[in-house]
Design a protein around this motif. Structure first.
Motif, PDB file in Angstrom:
ATOM      1  N   ASN A   1       0.928  -1.354  -0.023  1.00 55.30           N
ATOM      2  CA  ASN A   1      -0.260   0.765  -0.138  1.00 55.30           C
ATOM      3  C   ASN A   1       1.399   0.908  -0.001  1.00 55.30           C
ATOM      4  N   VAL A   2       0.799   1.967  -0.622  1.00 59.52           N
ATOM      5  CA  VAL A   2       1.521   2.825  -1.427  1.00 59.52           C
ATOM      6  C   VAL A   2       1.882   4.260   0.154  1.00 59.52           C
ATOM      7  N   LEU A   3       0.601   4.219   0.481  1.00 58.81           N
ATOM      8  CA  LEU A   3       0.169   5.430   1.903  1.00 58.81           C
ATOM      9  C   LEU A   3       0.964   4.979   2.786  1.00 58.81           C
ATOM     10  N   GLU A   4       0.538   3.580   3.201  1.00 55.71           N
ATOM     11  CA  GLU A   4       1.380   3.115   4.004  1.00 55.71           C
ATOM     12  C   GLU A   4       2.493   3.094   3.728  1.00 55.71           C
ATOM     13  N   SER A   5       3.523   2.821   3.245  1.00 60.72           N
ATOM     14  CA  SER A   5       4.503   2.370   2.675  1.00 60.72           C
ATOM     15  C   SER A   5       5.137   4.212   3.004  1.00 60.72           C
ATOM     16  N   THR A   6       4.995   4.792   2.065  1.00 57.66           N
ATOM     17  CA  THR A   6       5.356   6.542   2.464  1.00 57.66           C
ATOM     18  C   THR A   6       4.762   6.703   3.734  1.00 57.66           C
ATOM     19  N   ALA A   7       4.230   6.767   4.308  1.00 53.05           N
ATOM     20  CA  ALA A   7       3.823   7.502   6.078  1.00 53.05           C
ATOM     21  C   ALA A   7       4.411   6.804   6.625  1.00 53.05           C
ATOM     22  N   THR A   8       4.905   5.340   6.915  1.00 52.30           N
ATOM     23  CA  THR A   8       6.128   4.870   7.939  1.00 52.30           C
ATOM     24  C   THR A   8       7.505   5.316   7.165  1.00 52.30           C
ATOM     25  N   LEU A   9       7.559   5.682   5.786  1.00 48.28           N
ATOM     26  CA  LEU A   9       9.107   6.885   5.488  1.00 48.28           C
ATOM     27  C   LEU A   9       8.760   8.117   6.102  1.00 48.28           C
ATOM     28  N   ALA A  10       8.238   8.593   6.432  1.00 43.94           N
ATOM     29  CA  ALA A  10       7.717  10.038   6.796  1.00 43.94           C
ATOM     30  C   ALA A  10       7.787  10.242   8.016  1.00 43.94           C
ATOM     31  N   CYS A  11       7.574   8.941   8.850  1.00 43.07           N
ATOM     32  CA  CYS A  11       7.996   9.102  10.432  1.00 43.07           C
ATOM     33  C   CYS A  11       9.080   8.479  10.508  1.00 43.07           C
ATOM     34  N   ILE A  12       9.176   7.532  10.752  1.00 44.70           N
ATOM     35  CA  ILE A  12      10.698   6.497  11.094  1.00 44.70           C
ATOM     36  C   ILE A  12      11.776   6.920   9.521  1.00 44.70           C
ATOM     37  N   GLY A  13      13.104   6.630  10.140  1.00 43.81           N
ATOM     38  CA  GLY A  13      14.261   5.982   9.994  1.00 43.81           C
ATOM     39  C   GLY A  13      14.908   7.278   9.036  1.00 43.81           C
ATOM     40  N   ARG A  14      15.818   7.748   7.508  1.00 39.99           N
ATOM     41  CA  ARG A  14      16.320   8.558   7.988  1.00 39.99           C
ATOM     42  C   ARG A  14      16.193   9.206   7.333  1.00 39.99           C
ATOM     43  N   ARG A  15      15.181   8.987   5.880  1.00 38.93           N
ATOM     44  CA  ARG A  15      14.731   9.505   5.044  1.00 38.93           C
ATOM     45  C   ARG A  15      13.231  10.382   5.226  1.00 38.93           C
ATOM     46  N   GLN A  16      13.159  10.555   6.653  1.00 35.01           N
ATOM     47  CA  GLN A  16      11.993  11.572   6.383  1.00 35.01           C
ATOM     48  C   GLN A  16      11.798  12.978   5.940  1.00 35.01           C
ATOM     49  N   ASP A  17      12.477  13.663   5.454  1.00 33.01           N
ATOM     50  CA  ASP A  17      12.246  14.481   5.187  1.00 33.01           C
ATOM     51  C   ASP A  17      12.148  14.434   3.483  1.00 33.01           C
ATOM     52  N   TYR A  18      12.832  13.737   3.300  1.00 31.29           N
ATOM     53  CA  TYR A  18      12.240  13.165   1.443  1.00 31.29           C
ATOM     54  C   TYR A  18      10.916  12.300   1.769  1.00 31.29           C
ATOM     55  N   PHE A  19      10.087  11.700   2.488  1.00 34.52           N
ATOM     56  CA  PHE A  19       9.240  10.951   2.026  1.00 34.52           C
ATOM     57  C   PHE A  19       8.374  11.656   2.547  1.00 34.52           C
ATOM     58  N   ARG A  20       9.032  12.844   3.385  1.00 29.34           N
ATOM     59  CA  ARG A  20       7.043  13.989   3.984  1.00 29.34           C
ATOM     60  C   ARG A  20       6.192  14.468   2.786  1.00 29.34           C
ATOM     61  N   ASP A  21       7.470  14.359   2.067  1.00 23.99           N
ATOM     62  CA  ASP A  21       6.592  15.373   0.055  1.00 23.99           C
ATOM     63  C   ASP A  21       5.481  14.229  -0.176  1.00 23.99           C
ATOM     64  N   GLU A  22       6.002  13.450  -0.284  1.00 25.78           N
ATOM     65  CA  GLU A  22       5.275  11.998  -0.805  1.00 25.78           C
ATOM     66  C   GLU A  22       4.693  11.417  -0.586  1.00 25.78           C
ATOM     67  N   PHE A  23       4.134  11.389   0.779  1.00 31.75           N
ATOM     68  CA  PHE A  23       3.441  11.822   1.660  1.00 31.75           C
ATOM     69  C   PHE A  23       2.262  12.161   1.332  1.00 31.75           C
ATOM     70  N   ILE A  24       2.732  13.314   1.464  1.00 33.52           N
ATOM     71  CA  ILE A  24       1.418  14.654   0.701  1.00 33.52           C
ATOM     72  C   ILE A  24       1.182  14.149  -0.224  1.00 33.52           C
ATOM     73  N   ALA A  25       1.873  13.935  -1.257  1.00 28.02           N
ATOM     74  CA  ALA A  25       1.131  13.620  -2.759  1.00 28.02           C
ATOM     75  C   ALA A  25       0.423  12.475  -2.537  1.00 28.02           C
ATOM     76  N   THR A  26       0.890  11.192  -1.672  1.00 31.79           N
ATOM     77  CA  THR A  26       0.051  10.544  -2.287  1.00 31.79           C
ATOM     78  C   THR A  26      -1.841  11.027  -1.805  1.00 31.79           C
ATOM     79  N   LEU A  27      -1.470  11.553  -0.660  1.00 29.61           N
ATOM     80  CA  LEU A  27      -2.330  12.045  -0.421  1.00 29.61           C
ATOM     81  C   LEU A  27      -3.578  13.352  -1.177  1.00 29.61           C
ATOM     82  N   GLN A  28      -2.999  13.861  -1.778  1.00 29.44           N
ATOM     83  CA  GLN A  28      -3.352  14.608  -2.731  1.00 29.44           C
ATOM     84  C   GLN A  28      -3.716  14.430  -3.709  1.00 29.44           C
ATOM     85  N   ILE A  29      -3.356  13.049  -4.038  1.00 32.63           N
ATOM     86  CA  ILE A  29      -3.295  12.086  -5.464  1.00 32.63           C
ATOM     87  C   ILE A  29      -5.126  11.462  -5.172  1.00 32.63           C
ATOM     88  N   LEU A  30      -5.177  10.852  -3.505  1.00 30.37           N
ATOM     89  CA  LEU A  30      -6.461  10.431  -2.902  1.00 30.37           C
ATOM     90  C   LEU A  30      -7.461  11.447  -3.095  1.00 30.37           C
TER      91      LEU A  30
END
Length: 443
Positions: free
Chosen positions: A181-210
């Protein structure tokens, strides 16, 4: 086959793309659309070996991961203001985030690395297969009217688009696209691990698509890093490049063949694709050639390269002598040589790995009826591990060379330094790092 690493991102599914990164085949080119999904979009080459538990980063230690996991609901809630500023409604935000749970398995993928990587020739031969050629030609025939319309609208070669489709996901195979699930993946990476800054944008972009309803929620399945669809778009890349080509008001790069084809073409177009021109040419080098000319920064017209003795294996002349190109020796002096054009660089922007771009270009040529490369790849036992590539860089730095960061990614500075070292040691200066070079440095 949905797996990839990141220059500026992380996308695709995991095994072969990580191996590309591990092989040091990622170029310094700007990673845009498919940066990671694409790299990870290669078929598995073998089981990766687990990385150290902390991945060498403070946000990847067991304690940091446990704390971030416990804080996950609060982290998601704190992203609401950013989502709101990007046009996501409260209703959409609450609907899709209410029951989100972190997918901690992803953390294993982020820092896993295969111990050894295959040489570039092995990748290209594995990706450009007779099966992919056959199926790709069937795709081209089946959707000919759509490809006709796409080429007229975007000026992008249908064979290049089809090659990306084939290599990214084997023309839409679910195993190639990914099942997470793309939202679950990007949400996880937006809040956990070393790439949070990058994946916040991916998480928000996923919500925009929805929010816009371009792709149904249950159809947004992809790689662990969030790449989705047959040609593996990251959510932010979707926002930049996806188009509605079937006229239904939605940009659906998962279910709509016209949208998939046109969106991929739009990506290449905006990355500089030149219609009617080649991505590059295989060439044969003359005796006594100065291999220091194999440098991305040295660009000459095809006519100038021809005057230096470079010829196409077939003997056919270059169609436009005024086109500029640089010489690439992806496997060193013992492998095929290529003059690379602007369209090769456009593919690199889709995914910044020479192996990937070369496979795309070669598959595209095969789809249009071309043959295999004339020159054979060297029979290398294996590529260098990341530690070995870093050792080469460290030894060069100790000799006084400016190689940038000791990161195992062998960019232009490292290649030029290798060439100079080879000249001083009496070897052919092809800039190619292999075990023989490392062993010589150790002596």
């Amino acid at each position: 086959m949905a797996q990839t690493t990141c220059m500026r991102a992380l996308k695709g599914t995991f095994v072969a793309g990580l191996a590309l990164a591990a092989a040091g085949l990622i170029t310094p080119a700007r990673a845009q659309a498919q940066t990671t999904g694409s790299i990870f979009g290669f078929p598995p080459l073998g089981q990766p070996q687990a990385a150290p538990a902390n991945g060498g980063h403070p946000l990847m230690t067991p304690q940091a991961l446990a704390e971030a996991q416990a804080n996950f609901p609060a982290c998601i809630a704190n992203l609401w203001p950013l989502a709101q500023s990007k046009g996501v409604s409260r209703r959409t935000f609450e609907r899709y985030t209410a029951n989100l749970e972190p997918q901690m398995k992803i953390m294993e993928f982020m820092d896993s690395q295969p111990e050894f990587s295959k040489p570039i020739g092995a990748y290209v031969n594995m990706l450009v297969t007779e099966t992919r050629v056959k199926k790709g030609r069937e795709i081209l025939e089946r959707y000919k009217p759509i490809f006709d319309r796409m080429e007229k609208a975007y000026g992008v070669d249908r064979y290049a688009v089809t090659a990306i489709w084939g290599i990214e996901s084997t023309y839409g195979d679910p195993d190639g696209i990914g099942r997470r699930n793309v939202l679950e993946s990007t949400a996880t990476l937006a809040c956990i691990g070393r790439r949070q800054d990058y994946f916040r944008d991916e998480f928000i972009a996923t919500l925009q698509i929805l929010e816009k309803g371009d792709v149904p929620y249950d159809h947004m399945k992809g790689s662990w890093a969030g790449a989705f669809g047959p040609t593996q778009f990251m959510p932010t890349s979707f926002q930049r490049f996806a188009v509605d080509f079937d006229g239904d008001g939605k940009r659906n790069v998962v279910d709509s063949i016209p949208d998939i084809i046109a969106s991929t073409a739009n990506n290449l177009k905006l990355d500089g694709w030149e219609f009617g021109k080649a991505w590059g040419y295989e060439v044969v080098l003359p005796q006594g050639f100065d291999y220091r000319n194999a440098n991305r920064t040295i660009k000459r017209t095809l006519g100038e390269w021809n005057s230096m003795g470079l010829r196409r294996p077939s003997g056919v002349a270059f169609p436009r002598a005024s086109d500029t190109a640089y010489l690439l020796l992806p496997a060193g002096a013992n492998g095929p040589a290529f003059l690379m054009m602007k369209n090769f660089d456009a593919i690199l922007k889709y995914n910044p790995a020479d192996a990937y771009a070369l496979a795309i270009g070669h598959l595209a040529d095969r789809l249009r009826g071309g043959g295999t490369f004339v020159q054979s790849w060297p029979k290398e036992e294996r590529g260098l591990s990341k530690a070995e590539r870093q050792e080469i860089q460290s030894r060069l730095a100790q000799m006084g060379y400016d190689i940038g960061n000791v990161d195992g990614i062998l960019g232009q500075k490292t290649r030029v330094a290798i060439q100079d070292y080879q000249v001083r040691s009496g070897a052919l200066p092809d800039g190619y790092p292999d075990l023989q070079l490392l062993q010589q440095m150790r002596r």
